[in-house]
Scaffold this motif. Structure first.
Motif, mmCIF file in Angstrom:
data_model
loop_
_atom_site.group_PDB
_atom_site.id
_atom_site.type_symbol
_atom_site.label_atom_id
_atom_site.label_comp_id
_atom_site.label_asym_id
_atom_site.label_seq_id
_atom_site.Cartn_x
_atom_site.Cartn_y
_atom_site.Cartn_z
ATOM 1 N N PHE A 184 0.872 -1.279 0.188
ATOM 2 C CA PHE A 184 0.056 0.054 -0.073
ATOM 3 C C PHE A 184 0.914 1.364 -0.001
ATOM 4 N N TYR A 185 1.885 1.358 0.977
ATOM 5 C CA TYR A 185 2.651 2.571 0.864
ATOM 6 C C TYR A 185 3.650 2.204 -0.364
ATOM 7 N N VAL A 186 4.203 1.416 -0.645
ATOM 8 C CA VAL A 186 4.804 1.615 -2.119
ATOM 9 C C VAL A 186 4.164 2.241 -2.999
ATOM 10 N N LEU A 187 2.886 1.721 -3.236
ATOM 11 C CA LEU A 187 2.111 2.012 -4.560
ATOM 12 C C LEU A 187 1.618 3.545 -4.327
ATOM 13 N N ILE A 189 3.244 5.983 -2.449
ATOM 14 C CA ILE A 189 4.451 6.750 -2.516
ATOM 15 C C ILE A 189 4.755 7.051 -4.363
ATOM 16 N N GLY A 190 4.626 5.883 -5.066
ATOM 17 C CA GLY A 190 4.941 5.947 -6.350
ATOM 18 C C GLY A 190 3.924 6.922 -6.974
ATOM 19 N N LEU A 191 2.789 6.708 -6.741
ATOM 20 C CA LEU A 191 1.686 7.666 -7.268
ATOM 21 C C LEU A 191 1.914 9.136 -6.940
ATOM 22 N N ALA A 192 2.219 9.377 -5.693
ATOM 23 C CA ALA A 192 2.648 10.713 -5.444
ATOM 24 C C ALA A 192 3.771 11.207 -6.094
ATOM 25 N N VAL A 193 4.854 10.363 -6.218
ATOM 26 C CA VAL A 193 6.103 10.719 -6.888
ATOM 27 C C VAL A 193 5.508 11.125 -8.603
ATOM 28 N N TYR A 194 5.119 10.288 -8.783
ATOM 29 C CA TYR A 194 4.490 10.463 -10.362
ATOM 30 C C TYR A 194 3.701 11.922 -10.529
ATOM 31 N N ILE A 195 2.753 12.062 -9.595
ATOM 32 C CA ILE A 195 1.837 13.361 -9.722
ATOM 33 C C ILE A 195 2.699 14.539 -9.385
ATOM 34 N N THR A 265 -0.892 8.419 10.289
ATOM 35 C CA THR A 265 -0.924 9.703 9.775
ATOM 36 C C THR A 265 -0.235 9.962 8.455
ATOM 37 N N CYS A 266 0.959 9.050 8.169
ATOM 38 C CA CYS A 266 1.455 9.090 7.007
ATOM 39 C C CYS A 266 0.693 8.544 5.683
ATOM 40 N N ALA A 267 -0.146 7.477 6.076
ATOM 41 C CA ALA A 267 -0.898 7.037 5.002
ATOM 42 C C ALA A 267 -1.978 8.202 4.743
ATOM 43 N N ALA A 268 -2.478 8.840 5.582
ATOM 44 C CA ALA A 268 -3.420 9.970 5.501
ATOM 45 C C ALA A 268 -2.676 11.036 4.540
ATOM 46 N N MET A 269 -1.515 11.354 4.875
ATOM 47 C CA MET A 269 -0.893 12.323 4.281
ATOM 48 C C MET A 269 -0.537 12.067 2.656
ATOM 49 N N LEU A 311 -2.310 4.462 -13.851
ATOM 50 C CA LEU A 311 -2.430 5.143 -12.434
ATOM 51 C C LEU A 311 -3.901 4.545 -11.734
ATOM 52 N N LEU A 312 -4.866 4.364 -12.615
ATOM 53 C CA LEU A 312 -6.258 4.141 -12.030
ATOM 54 C C LEU A 312 -5.969 2.684 -11.346
ATOM 55 N N ALA A 313 -5.294 1.570 -12.138
ATOM 56 C CA ALA A 313 -5.284 0.265 -11.785
ATOM 57 C C ALA A 313 -4.438 0.380 -10.511
ATOM 58 N N LEU A 314 -3.234 1.129 -10.472
ATOM 59 C CA LEU A 314 -2.536 0.909 -9.337
ATOM 60 C C LEU A 314 -3.094 1.730 -7.976
ATOM 61 N N PHE A 315 -3.756 2.772 -8.276
ATOM 62 C CA PHE A 315 -4.550 3.359 -7.321
ATOM 63 C C PHE A 315 -5.360 2.395 -6.639
ATOM 64 N N PHE A 316 -6.489 1.617 -7.347
ATOM 65 C CA PHE A 316 -7.539 0.760 -6.727
ATOM 66 C C PHE A 316 -6.681 -0.409 -6.307
ATOM 67 N N LEU A 317 -5.604 -0.758 -6.692
ATOM 68 C CA LEU A 317 -4.939 -1.993 -6.056
ATOM 69 C C LEU A 317 -4.659 -1.622 -4.733
ATOM 70 N N ALA A 318 -4.020 -0.307 -4.621
ATOM 71 C CA ALA A 318 -3.578 0.240 -3.144
ATOM 72 C C ALA A 318 -4.788 0.275 -2.338
ATOM 73 N N VAL A 319 -5.867 0.752 -2.875
ATOM 74 C CA VAL A 319 -7.181 0.916 -2.048
ATOM 75 C C VAL A 319 -7.648 -0.710 -1.664
ATOM 76 N N VAL A 320 -7.586 -1.350 -2.403
ATOM 77 C CA VAL A 320 -7.878 -2.786 -1.938
ATOM 78 C C VAL A 320 -7.225 -3.130 -0.679
ATOM 79 N N PHE A 321 -5.850 -3.043 -0.783
ATOM 80 C CA PHE A 321 -5.111 -3.396 0.394
ATOM 81 C C PHE A 321 -5.532 -2.555 1.600
#
Length: 439
Positions: A184-187, A189-195, A265-269, A311-321
């Motif tokens: 979850f955190y890896v995904l 963090i990756g999304l945040a870096v890309y955006i 808190t890190c997850a929320a941020m 991005l959408l697939a990775l996002f929902f994979l993280a949300v599944v976790f």
């Protein structure tokens, strides 16, 4: 009061911490925290939010973990232990302990519907079902269809959850969280870096981290910061307490509670650093939280960013976790209670709880979850706080929270927990009723 038979246990310190983080990291972090940040002024909201995280994390989270370990059982026997110490009878506490257990089951039933939606979106993203959608109306129609009839994917989510639970605490819950939470955190963090690399994202970061001191005078900023912190840390008299019951006497609970509060808190941020900049990149304002943000507005935004389908697939994979780890925790309390009350084996208890989850709840999931969040969760947390900090002897409480610590907690802990945490929890209950929910 303690159970004489061998009790399942965590295999490692980080297995327990990751499971507690998994229980805390959920939809509140992803579909509500970014909306609150956006609505109440970025850093202006962060200041009271972090203050309440510190207060609740250093008192209520510690208390529920220690209470569970002391009783080596769920809320029913734990509350019974407290009333026996105070009144000489376990009966009142055991009756009160039913409330958070039933509340946890009720919330799990509603949450399983949301998990089904997430699985459907993940599958749809993977097979490219969103490629032909042209705007918010298309995503809204897709979501309305999923909300109206999604029994298959709800059953998929439930089946996976029940398999993990049937494997037990160490082989099931702990191993699942050791895989899902780091991913979850890896995904994210990756999304945040890309955006972060996209043009237009800088405006979002300025908004998130710039403080407007005048905003702190708004009472609603403090009210909703309190609600966000309270529900995010998963204090409800059930999930954290039952996870604490599997701890050994060698566990340093205050240290573990600090880690849980920090990573939650890190997850929320991280969620805020993905969602708010994504809105900024596409020139939109984040004006809505809840399911609409997650299932309608955010997918529409991500499709406009280069690589949006991935991005959408990775996002929902993280949300599944995030969703699965929370659902596991919600079901654990009623499953453990069946084991304790009726001496059922774990697979049998899992089967009873799994079979009792009705798909008929789907059409009324929103009001169902509102009742749980407004009434049952705060009341469960309040009852746990009162039982541990008011009914149990002070010496006993301090002994339990300081086990395995070379240096006991300071003199600040007990009065802050007894008056501060219990008072804050009562306030959450009252404000939630008056305002129709604050978390």
């Amino acid at each position: 009061m303690a159970h004489s038979k061998k009790r399942d246990a965590w295999g490692s310190k980080w297995g327990f911490i990751l499971a507690c983080i998994g229980s805390a990291v959920g939809m509140g972090n992803i579909w509500l925290f970014p909306a609150r940040i956006s609505a109440y002024g970025g850093a202006t909201f962060l200041i009271p939010y972090l203050l309440f995280v510190v207060i609740i994390g250093s008192t209520g989270v510690i208390g529920e973990m220690a209470f569970g370990r002391a009783a080596r059982s769920g809320p029913i026997d734990a509350f019974g232990l407290a009333t026996r110490q105070r009144f000489g009878s376990e009966t009142p506490g055991k009756l009160l302990g039913l409330l958070p257990v039933l509340g946890s089951l009720a919330l799990a039933i509603g949450y399983s519907v949301v998990v089904g939606w997430i699985f459907k979106y993940l599958f749809s993203a993977l097979i490219g079902s969103f490629s032909g959608m042209a705007g918010v109306d298309d995503y809204a129609a897709f979501f309305n269809g999923a909300a109206a009839s999604n029994g298959l994917w709800q059953m998929v989510g439930l089946a996976l959850t029940m398999v993990i639970l049937a494997l037990g605490v160490g082989r099931g819950i702990e191993k699942a969280n050791k895989i899902m939470m780091p991913l979850f955190y890896v995904l994210f963090i990756g999304l945040a870096v890309y955006i972060f690399t996209r043009p237009g994202a800088a405006a979002a970061y300025r908004y998130i981290f710039v403080l407007d001191p005048k905003g702190l005078a708004d009472p609603l900023v403090w009210v909703y910061a309190l609600g966000q912190a309270f529900f995010s840390l998963s204090v409800a008299g059930n999930g954290t307490l039952i996870y604490g019951s599997y701890l050994s006497r060698d566990a340093n609970i205050p240290s573990d509670a600090k880690a849980v509060a920090f990573f939650d808190t890190c997850a929320a941020m991280l969620a805020a650093l993905v969602i708010i900049p994504a809105m900024a990149v596409t020139g939109r304002n984040l004006s809505e939280g809840g399911p609409g943000l997650l299932f309608i507005y955010l997918p529409n935004v991500l499709r406009e960013i280069p690589g949006g389908a991935v991005l959408l697939a990775l996002f929902f994979l993280a949300v599944v976790f995030a969703a699965m780890t929370s659902l596991i925790n919600l079901f654990e309390s009623p499953i453990a209670t069946l084991q304790e009350l009726f001496r059922l084996g774990r697979p049998a208890a899992v089967a009873v709880v799994g079979a009792g989850v009705s798909l008929l709840i789907a059409p009324i999931v929103s009001p169902w979850m509102d009742v749980c969040s407004i009434y049952i969760c705060p009341l469960g947390a309040l009852l746990a706080g009162v039982c541990f900090f008011w009914l149990c002897r002070k010496e006993y409480v301090l002994e339990q929270v300081n086990l395995a610590r070379s240096k006991p907690l300071g003199s600040w802990f007990y009065p802050l927990a007894k008056y501060g945490f219990c008072g804050v929890t009562l306030l959450v209950l009252i404000l939630g009723i008056v305002l129709g929910g604050i978390g």
